[in-house]
Design a protein around this motif. Structure first.
Motif, PDB file in Angstrom:
ATOM      1  N   VAL A 204       0.836  -1.201   0.000  1.00 27.29           N
ATOM      2  CA  VAL A 204       0.000   0.000   0.000  1.00 27.29           C
ATOM      3  C   VAL A 204       0.870   1.250   0.000  1.00 27.29           C
ATOM      4  O   VAL A 204       1.662   1.457   0.918  1.00 27.29           O
ATOM      5  CB  VAL A 204      -0.949   0.031   1.220  1.00 27.29           C
ATOM      6  CG1 VAL A 204      -1.861   1.267   1.149  1.00 27.29           C
ATOM      7  CG2 VAL A 204      -1.786  -1.241   1.293  1.00 27.29           C
ATOM      8  N   GLY A 205       0.726   2.047  -1.043  1.00 27.85           N
ATOM      9  CA  GLY A 205       1.442   3.310  -1.123  1.00 27.85           C
ATOM     10  C   GLY A 205       0.561   4.457  -0.681  1.00 27.85           C
ATOM     11  O   GLY A 205      -0.663   4.431  -0.843  1.00 27.85           O
ATOM     12  N   PHE A 206       1.174   5.490  -0.113  1.00 24.49           N
ATOM     13  CA  PHE A 206       0.454   6.666   0.375  1.00 24.49           C
ATOM     14  C   PHE A 206       1.069   7.905  -0.249  1.00 24.49           C
ATOM     15  O   PHE A 206       2.293   8.091  -0.189  1.00 24.49           O
ATOM     16  CB  PHE A 206       0.542   6.740   1.900  1.00 24.49           C
ATOM     17  CG  PHE A 206      -0.106   7.961   2.508  1.00 24.49           C
ATOM     18  CD1 PHE A 206      -1.424   7.923   2.921  1.00 24.49           C
ATOM     19  CD2 PHE A 206       0.611   9.139   2.661  1.00 24.49           C
ATOM     20  CE1 PHE A 206      -2.021   9.049   3.492  1.00 24.49           C
ATOM     21  CE2 PHE A 206       0.031  10.269   3.228  1.00 24.49           C
ATOM     22  CZ  PHE A 206      -1.291  10.220   3.645  1.00 24.49           C
TER      23      PHE A 206
ATOM     24  N   THR B 285      -1.915  -1.072  -4.102  1.00 25.86           N
ATOM     25  CA  THR B 285      -3.026  -0.135  -3.899  1.00 25.86           C
ATOM     26  C   THR B 285      -2.457   1.232  -3.546  1.00 25.86           C
ATOM     27  O   THR B 285      -1.568   1.345  -2.699  1.00 25.86           O
ATOM     28  CB  THR B 285      -3.953  -0.605  -2.758  1.00 25.86           C
ATOM     29  OG1 THR B 285      -4.508  -1.872  -3.100  1.00 25.86           O
ATOM     30  CG2 THR B 285      -5.078   0.398  -2.534  1.00 25.86           C
ATOM     31  N   LEU B 286      -2.995   2.265  -4.197  1.00 30.08           N
ATOM     32  CA  LEU B 286      -2.575   3.639  -3.915  1.00 30.08           C
ATOM     33  C   LEU B 286      -3.632   4.340  -3.072  1.00 30.08           C
ATOM     34  O   LEU B 286      -4.820   4.331  -3.410  1.00 30.08           O
ATOM     35  CB  LEU B 286      -2.391   4.421  -5.223  1.00 30.08           C
ATOM     36  CG  LEU B 286      -2.234   5.949  -5.079  1.00 30.08           C
ATOM     37  CD1 LEU B 286      -0.928   6.291  -4.357  1.00 30.08           C
ATOM     38  CD2 LEU B 286      -2.305   6.641  -6.432  1.00 30.08           C
TER      39      LEU B 286
ATOM     40  N   GLY C 141      -3.269   7.133 -19.799  1.00 24.90           N
ATOM     41  CA  GLY C 141      -3.030   6.993 -18.363  1.00 24.90           C
ATOM     42  C   GLY C 141      -2.158   5.804 -18.007  1.00 24.90           C
ATOM     43  O   GLY C 141      -2.324   4.713 -18.553  1.00 24.90           O
ATOM     44  N   LYS C 142      -1.247   6.018 -17.079  1.00 22.60           N
ATOM     45  CA  LYS C 142      -0.311   4.973 -16.666  1.00 22.60           C
ATOM     46  C   LYS C 142      -0.863   4.072 -15.561  1.00 22.60           C
ATOM     47  O   LYS C 142      -0.302   3.022 -15.274  1.00 22.60           O
ATOM     48  CB  LYS C 142       0.999   5.620 -16.194  1.00 22.60           C
ATOM     49  CG  LYS C 142       1.756   6.357 -17.284  1.00 22.60           C
ATOM     50  CD  LYS C 142       3.033   6.960 -16.720  1.00 22.60           C
ATOM     51  CE  LYS C 142       3.879   7.619 -17.813  1.00 22.60           C
ATOM     52  NZ  LYS C 142       3.180   8.762 -18.444  1.00 22.60           N
ATOM     53  N   PHE C 143      -1.963   4.501 -14.906  1.00 22.30           N
ATOM     54  CA  PHE C 143      -2.435   3.748 -13.739  1.00 22.30           C
ATOM     55  C   PHE C 143      -3.899   3.326 -13.898  1.00 22.30           C
ATOM     56  O   PHE C 143      -4.625   3.206 -12.900  1.00 22.30           O
ATOM     57  CB  PHE C 143      -2.251   4.602 -12.478  1.00 22.30           C
ATOM     58  CG  PHE C 143      -0.921   5.302 -12.413  1.00 22.30           C
ATOM     59  CD1 PHE C 143       0.258   4.580 -12.492  1.00 22.30           C
ATOM     60  CD2 PHE C 143      -0.849   6.683 -12.304  1.00 22.30           C
ATOM     61  CE1 PHE C 143       1.487   5.219 -12.453  1.00 22.30           C
ATOM     62  CE2 PHE C 143       0.373   7.334 -12.259  1.00 22.30           C
ATOM     63  CZ  PHE C 143       1.546   6.601 -12.340  1.00 22.30           C
ATOM     64  N   ILE C 144      -4.320   3.088 -15.129  1.00 23.20           N
ATOM     65  CA  ILE C 144      -5.719   2.762 -15.412  1.00 23.20           C
ATOM     66  C   ILE C 144      -6.147   1.470 -14.727  1.00 23.20           C
ATOM     67  O   ILE C 144      -7.295   1.314 -14.312  1.00 23.20           O
ATOM     68  CB  ILE C 144      -5.942   2.673 -16.943  1.00 23.20           C
ATOM     69  CG1 ILE C 144      -5.719   4.060 -17.575  1.00 23.20           C
ATOM     70  CG2 ILE C 144      -7.332   2.163 -17.263  1.00 23.20           C
ATOM     71  CD1 ILE C 144      -5.771   4.050 -19.093  1.00 23.20           C
ATOM     72  N   GLN C 145      -5.226   0.510 -14.580  1.00 21.65           N
ATOM     73  CA  GLN C 145      -5.556  -0.785 -13.999  1.00 21.65           C
ATOM     74  C   GLN C 145      -5.249  -0.870 -12.502  1.00 21.65           C
ATOM     75  O   GLN C 145      -5.546  -1.881 -11.869  1.00 21.65           O
ATOM     76  CB  GLN C 145      -4.781  -1.891 -14.736  1.00 21.65           C
ATOM     77  CG  GLN C 145      -5.038  -1.949 -16.231  1.00 21.65           C
ATOM     78  CD  GLN C 145      -6.496  -2.215 -16.567  1.00 21.65           C
ATOM     79  OE1 GLN C 145      -7.178  -2.960 -15.852  1.00 21.65           O
ATOM     80  NE2 GLN C 145      -6.981  -1.603 -17.632  1.00 21.65           N
ATOM     81  N   ASP C 146      -4.673   0.176 -11.933  1.00 22.39           N
ATOM     82  CA  ASP C 146      -4.242   0.119 -10.536  1.00 22.39           C
ATOM     83  C   ASP C 146      -5.375   0.455  -9.575  1.00 22.39           C
ATOM     84  O   ASP C 146      -6.223   1.303  -9.854  1.00 22.39           O
ATOM     85  CB  ASP C 146      -3.074   1.082 -10.301  1.00 22.39           C
ATOM     86  CG  ASP C 146      -1.826   0.668 -11.058  1.00 22.39           C
ATOM     87  OD1 ASP C 146      -1.447  -0.504 -10.953  1.00 22.39           O
ATOM     88  OD2 ASP C 146      -1.247   1.512 -11.770  1.00 22.39           O
ATOM     89  N   SER C 147      -5.351  -0.205  -8.436  1.00 21.79           N
ATOM     90  CA  SER C 147      -6.336   0.059  -7.394  1.00 21.79           C
ATOM     91  C   SER C 147      -6.032   1.402  -6.734  1.00 21.79           C
ATOM     92  O   SER C 147      -4.887   1.683  -6.369  1.00 21.79           O
ATOM     93  CB  SER C 147      -6.289  -1.060  -6.350  1.00 21.79           C
ATOM     94  OG  SER C 147      -7.157  -0.776  -5.274  1.00 21.79           O
ATOM     95  N   VAL C 148      -7.076   2.235  -6.574  1.00 22.72           N
ATOM     96  CA  VAL C 148      -6.864   3.560  -5.986  1.00 22.72           C
ATOM     97  C   VAL C 148      -7.964   3.870  -4.976  1.00 22.72           C
ATOM     98  O   VAL C 148      -9.150   3.587  -5.194  1.00 22.72           O
ATOM     99  CB  VAL C 148      -6.804   4.659  -7.069  1.00 22.72           C
ATOM    100  CG1 VAL C 148      -8.080   4.685  -7.902  1.00 22.72           C
ATOM    101  CG2 VAL C 148      -6.561   6.037  -6.450  1.00 22.72           C
ATOM    102  N   ILE C 149      -7.547   4.427  -3.845  1.00 25.68           N
ATOM    103  CA  ILE C 149      -8.449   4.920  -2.803  1.00 25.68           C
ATOM    104  C   ILE C 149      -8.164   6.410  -2.650  1.00 25.68           C
ATOM    105  O   ILE C 149      -7.019   6.798  -2.438  1.00 25.68           O
ATOM    106  CB  ILE C 149      -8.217   4.186  -1.474  1.00 25.68           C
ATOM    107  CG1 ILE C 149      -8.509   2.693  -1.636  1.00 25.68           C
ATOM    108  CG2 ILE C 149      -9.075   4.781  -0.369  1.00 25.68           C
ATOM    109  CD1 ILE C 149      -8.060   1.861  -0.446  1.00 25.68           C
ATOM    110  N   LEU C 150      -9.202   7.226  -2.767  1.00 25.45           N
ATOM    111  CA  LEU C 150      -9.028   8.675  -2.735  1.00 25.45           C
ATOM    112  C   LEU C 150      -9.627   9.241  -1.458  1.00 25.45           C
ATOM    113  O   LEU C 150     -10.807   9.010  -1.155  1.00 25.45           O
ATOM    114  CB  LEU C 150      -9.708   9.303  -3.957  1.00 25.45           C
ATOM    115  CG  LEU C 150      -9.435  10.786  -4.211  1.00 25.45           C
ATOM    116  CD1 LEU C 150      -7.990  10.990  -4.640  1.00 25.45           C
ATOM    117  CD2 LEU C 150     -10.377  11.311  -5.291  1.00 25.45           C
TER     118      LEU C 150
END
Length: 547
Positions: free
Chosen positions: A213-215, A243-244, A292-301
């Motif tokens: 998990v990155g922050f 996950t970002l 976009g470079k992160f179209i498939q990446d999980s993201v929490i905003l």
């Protein structure tokens, strides 16, 4: 004195001449006083101007004929802000002297000496120096006290922090002489710093908050935000991020193009990001181009009541396209498109020309029809209505209901409602923690501790090293804080309670870590247990990775 009370003393040169000529032709023998009265009446009755030029006309009359001398430029500077206040809450006038400061943070750099500092008890304490910046090159280190700037004593002078900042900043290439007090040195150390360009980073922190998990904490949308974000996320992916967590809490916005570029990194081609509608300005619809470079990446905003403008555009774009999870509390609700209009004297007007809408059609801007005061008090009213502690307290109208492509219901009415609501932590601080924070004891203790242990703290280069350090040293650090508080006449009853340690320990770790090479990454890595939105986001990330 109001204009309506002075009609008899205002006249125009041309009409005066006409009146004089007419008087001679008619052979009228007017007395001076009677002539003045008649010409004044003639001037006013014949002085017809279009309604749109009333303001300019009145200013011209004041400048030319008003009985007393009036500085019309000063009057104009005072009048324009009051005029713009009648339009909307965000159209504003910025005087020439304030334009540079207003735009500085968004432009991505300024000229200065390159330090982060705090003012404690009227003393400028260097918190950290920007790597490669002028101060580092001149030999300034964290923990130094700046006692003099040039020939001016600044320590103990009760100077405003902005005043000190202006003294330290200046045109690149110029030199500023500093008198530095450093622990272990018996006299002031004279250091000359050649000012230079200092980059302003919009990303305050970017690190692996836990395995996978990155922050990333984005403070604002400046000229370099997209470039910084891409670099940070790519680095975290190389470190194993799955996950970002993108933290936009408290982010008040900035450049629209940066918000569009950032949203585009997470959206497939041809997805609508945002559109605008206005009266005179061309309407705009912005779509993702598929790069976009992160179209498939999980993201929490993460968002909260302090997230506004560009933050809401990104949050709305991801939410309406069923991309990622929005966590936190309802955002601020600032969705007015503004154009900066410059004047010859260097001043500018930030002028509203349209409104932002999310892909489903929601208007981001919250209503302001009840006046500026009510608008400015909206956040306070949200708190009083318990919106920050209960999602159910928010009244959502079915007329403002929208549906995303996958059938998720979202609501308009101003701001972005998160997918996962997180209330503020209403856990009451115990009395000791309150006393420590209220008297700034904790921060002062950390500065003292850092000064005394700077050599060992300088060896901390990684989060793992920091965690090991605190695991070993925390009992000693905590006891030292209690002794420090007692020495400043703070009642230490309850200092060792579970509640006190729950709140104080993360603060101590975060502030100390900030004074190492970990900088803001260290601060956020250890303060997050006190942030309920971050804690909830981590729970969501855990569930995603365990699916």
């Amino acid at each position: 004195m109001e204009y309506k009370n002075n009609k008899k003393i205002i006249f125009l040169p041309l009409l005066v001449v006409v009146a004089i000529v007419t008087g001679f032709l008619l052979g009228l023998n007017l007395t001076k006083s009677h002539y003045q009265r008649q010409t004044a009446k003639t001037s006013l009755s014949g002085y017809m101007q279009p309604a749109s030029s009333k303001l300019g006309t009145i200013l011209n009359l004041i400048d030319t004929y008003y009985v007393d001398t009036v500085n019309v430029d000063t009057l104009t500077e005072e009048l324009i802000p009051k005029l713009l206040e009648k339009l909307d809450p965000h159209s504003m006038y910025i005087p020439a002297k304030d334009v540079v400061a207003a735009n500085e943070n968004l432009e991505g750099e300024f000229e200065g000496i390159g330090i982060m500092f705090n003012m404690i008890t009227d003393t400028v304490i260097v918190q950290s120096v920007i790597p490669g910046g002028p101060s580092e090159q001149a030999g300034i280190i964290g923990g130094d006290r700046i006692i003099t700037v040039g020939d001016s004593l600044i320590a103990g002078q009760k100077r405003d922090q902005n005043e000190v900042m202006k003294m330290l900043r200046g045109k690149g290439g110029t030199t500023v002489k500093l008198g530095i007090e450093r622990q272990g040195a018996s006299e002031l150390i004279p250091i000359e710093v050649v000012r230079g360009k200092i980059p302003i980073k919009s990303i305050e922190a970017a690190f692996m908050i836990k395995p996978g998990v990155g922050f990333v904490k984005l403070l604002q949308f400046s000229r370099t935000s997209h470039e910084e974000l891409v670099a940070a996320v790519e680095r975290l992916k190389n470190e194993g991020m799955k996950t970002l967590i993108l933290d936009l809490t408290g982010n008040t916005g900035g450049f629209l193009d940066q918000a569009i570029l950032i949203a585009q990194e997470f959206l497939p081609k041809d997805r609508l990001i945002v559109y605008t509608e206005g009266k005179g300005a061309p309407n705009m619809r912005q779509y993702a181009d598929g790069s976009g470079k992160f179209i498939q990446d999980s993201v929490i905003l993460m968002i909260d009541e302090g997230s506004a403008s560009s933050s809401e555009i990104v949050a709305g774009a991801l939410q309406d396209n069923d991309r990622g999870i929005i966590v936190g509390r309802r955002s601020f609700g600032k969705g007015l498109v503004q154009q900066q209009i410059p004047f010859q004297d260097g001043s500018v007007v930030n002028f509203t020309i349209a409104r932002y809408h999310t892909p489903t059609g929601r208007c981001i801007q919250r209503p302001y029809d009840k006046g500026i005061e009510a608008y400015n008090n909206d956040i306070i009213n949200r708190m009083l209505h318990k919106e920050f502690v209960s999602k159910d307290s928010i009244k959502l109208s079915d007329s403002l209901k929208y549906t995303t492509p996958k059938g998720k219901v979202v609501y308009g009415g101003g701001g972005i409602m998160p997918d996962v609501f997180v209330p503020i932590d209403t856990t009451a601080l115990d009395s000791f923690t309150h006393r420590v924070l209220a008297n700034n004891v904790l921060f002062r203790y950390v500065l003292s501790y850092t000064d005394q242990h700077r050599d060992e703290l300088s060896g901390i280069k990684t989060m793992e090293q920091a965690e090991s350090y605190f695991e070993e040293k925390m009992p000693q650090i905590y006891e030292g804080m209690i002794t420090f508080a007692r020495g400043r006449k703070i009642d230490t009853e309850g200092a060792k309670s579970v509640t006190s340690k729950k709140f104080i320990a993360p603060y101590l770790k975060a502030y100390i870590a900030r004074n190492t090479s970990l900088d803001e990454n260290g601060f956020y890595a250890f303060i997050y247990p006190l942030n309920t939105i971050t804690v909830e986001s981590l729970k969501i990330a855990d569930r995603q990775q365990n699916q």
